[in-house]
Design an enzyme around this catalytic site. Structure first.
Site, mmCIF file in Angstrom:
data_model
loop_
_atom_site.group_PDB
_atom_site.id
_atom_site.type_symbol
_atom_site.label_atom_id
_atom_site.label_comp_id
_atom_site.label_asym_id
_atom_site.label_seq_id
_atom_site.Cartn_x
_atom_site.Cartn_y
_atom_site.Cartn_z
ATOM 1 N N ARG A 85 2.462 15.459 2.020
ATOM 2 C CA ARG A 85 2.791 16.076 0.734
ATOM 3 C C ARG A 85 2.605 15.169 -0.483
ATOM 4 N NH1 ARG A 85 4.948 18.893 4.515
ATOM 5 N NH2 ARG A 85 5.292 16.863 5.436
ATOM 6 N N THR A 86 3.170 13.969 -0.414
ATOM 7 C CA THR A 86 3.134 13.129 -1.618
ATOM 8 C C THR A 86 1.692 12.783 -1.965
ATOM 9 O OG1 THR A 86 5.264 12.261 -0.910
ATOM 10 C CG2 THR A 86 4.175 11.099 -2.704
ATOM 11 N N LYS A 115 -7.094 -7.444 7.223
ATOM 12 C CA LYS A 115 -7.489 -8.855 7.359
ATOM 13 C C LYS A 115 -6.425 -9.775 6.785
ATOM 14 C CE LYS A 115 -12.297 -7.607 6.306
ATOM 15 N NZ LYS A 115 -13.312 -7.788 5.257
ATOM 16 N N ARG A 137 2.190 4.065 -2.220
ATOM 17 C CA ARG A 137 3.204 4.161 -1.152
ATOM 18 C C ARG A 137 3.007 2.976 -0.220
ATOM 19 N NH1 ARG A 137 4.864 9.260 2.536
ATOM 20 N NH2 ARG A 137 5.903 9.728 0.583
ATOM 21 N N HIS A 165 12.310 6.780 -3.536
ATOM 22 C CA HIS A 165 11.175 7.704 -3.649
ATOM 23 C C HIS A 165 11.437 8.536 -4.913
ATOM 24 C CE1 HIS A 165 7.929 10.224 -2.618
ATOM 25 N NE2 HIS A 165 8.228 10.544 -1.380
#
Ligand code: NCD
Length: 342
Positions: A85-86, A115, A137, A165
């Protein structure tokens, strides 16, 4: 690799993080132009009202009008943790407003992060390619702060570790306002049930409700999934009426909105997760449990869900989690436009 690095990190830091984002220069004070969105602690009543109003304005615009809002702008959506969703709603929000968008998912697997590249260096790279805004995120609690401090372009947190959030909290607030017949959170008794310990959406929404004002908050969970103490203390210091209960049946008939969350499996050791799941069963929302709720109460969930809300509940008109996603699109368009419009 990246995930393991952050498992076991402790909550003591939350007080420290909150102090950092509360610093005066991060406060929004009603004007989001060029600003970062890292935490709900940056918001005040006026700024929240501005975001919700803008979401309403955008909702009634034609597609044509929306396309003009961010024409010529470029947005990068960069995710280190899984998302449906986000990620999608930020991509859609930016596109719908006419911006060009670059979406990068699975950063820990597919970018130089695999890496060993640091978040700081990745942020530099994104800035070097002349994007106007980064949505991030990441697994680390302080990731949004780190990225924001590395660049002059605005950073929006799309979820930081177990911490916060903020954009989800704003869309949850819009859902409460639009879907509850009470309309005003100050009149509402909001119950939170599920993983209150690691659920960053719970942390952000409860703190946002402290800013808007809320009738009462009840936190419903077993001992092992309780809200972190620094957040509880912050709510109490802000004068919020807060109750913690272990037994769902004790309180469910009193709440006006129930915010349900999944157990955040990714932060538990496997045995610990199994133990929590065994206990969590007594908190599952079924049609029988819905019968105990007020007829006008609503049920929210940030999603994804596992078994904590049974599929049979979806047909109940009080289940608003499907519409909650759509509120997210408008809130994210509102944020992007307020930050990027000149
Ligand atoms: C939440 C998240 O990522 O914190 N999901 C979302 O953004 N809607 C909730 C969760 O993962 O449980």
């Amino acid at each position: 690799m990246v995930k393991e690095q952050f498992v076991g990190e402790h909550y003591q830091d939350i007080g420290e993080l909150n102090r950092e984002v509360r610093a005066e220069y991060r406060k929004l004070n009603g004007d989001l132009r060029g600003k970062d969105i890292l935490s709900v602690e940056q918001f005040d009543g006026e700024t929240i009202a501005r975001v919700l109003e803008r979401a309403d304005e955008i909702e009634v615009m034609t597609r044509e009008e929306r396309h003009g809002v961010l024409r010529g702008k470029h947005v990068t959506v960069v995710f280190y943790q899984p998302s449906t969703r986000t990620f999608t709603s930020f991509m859609r929000a930016a596109q719908e407003l006419g911006a060009e968008v670059m979406g990068l998912q699975g950063m820990d697997q597919f970018s130089s992060v695999a890496k060993g590249e640091s978040l700081e260096d990745t942020t530099w790279a994104l800035e070097a390619y002349e994007t106007d805004l980064i949505v991030l995120r990441h697994f680390a609690d302080n990731s949004a702060l780190i990225a924001a401090d590395e660049t002059d372009i605005p950073v929006i947190s799309g979820g930081a570790g177990k911490y916060e959030h903020p954009t989800q909290a704003l869309l949850d607030l819009r859902t409460l306002v639009k879907e509850s017949p009470l309309e005003d959170p100050r009149k509402m008794h909001v119950g939170f049930v599920g993983d209150l310990k690691y659920g960053r959406t719970v942390h952000s929404l409860s703190r946002l409700l402290a800013i808007t004002g809320v009738g009462q908050i009840s936190f419903i969970s077993p001992e092992s999934l309780k809200l972190p103490r620094p957040i509880l203390t912050a709510l109490q210091n802000d004068g919020v009426r807060v109750v913690e209960v272990e037994n769902l049946a004790e309180i469910i008939g009193q709440v006006d909105a129930l915010y349900v969350t999944r157990i955040q499996e990714e932060w538990f050791a496997p045995e610990e997760y199994e133990a929590c799941m065994a206990m969590a069963k007594s908190y599952w929302i079924t049609p029988e449990v819905m019968q105990l709720m007020k007829p006008e109460a609503i049920v929210l969930h940030p999603l994804p869900r596992k078994e904590e809300i049974s599929k049979a509940v979806d047909r109940d008109p009080r289940a608003v989690y499907r519409r909650q996603m759509n509120h997210g699109l408008y809130v994210r368009m509102a944020l992007l436009s307020l930050i990027l419009e000149s």
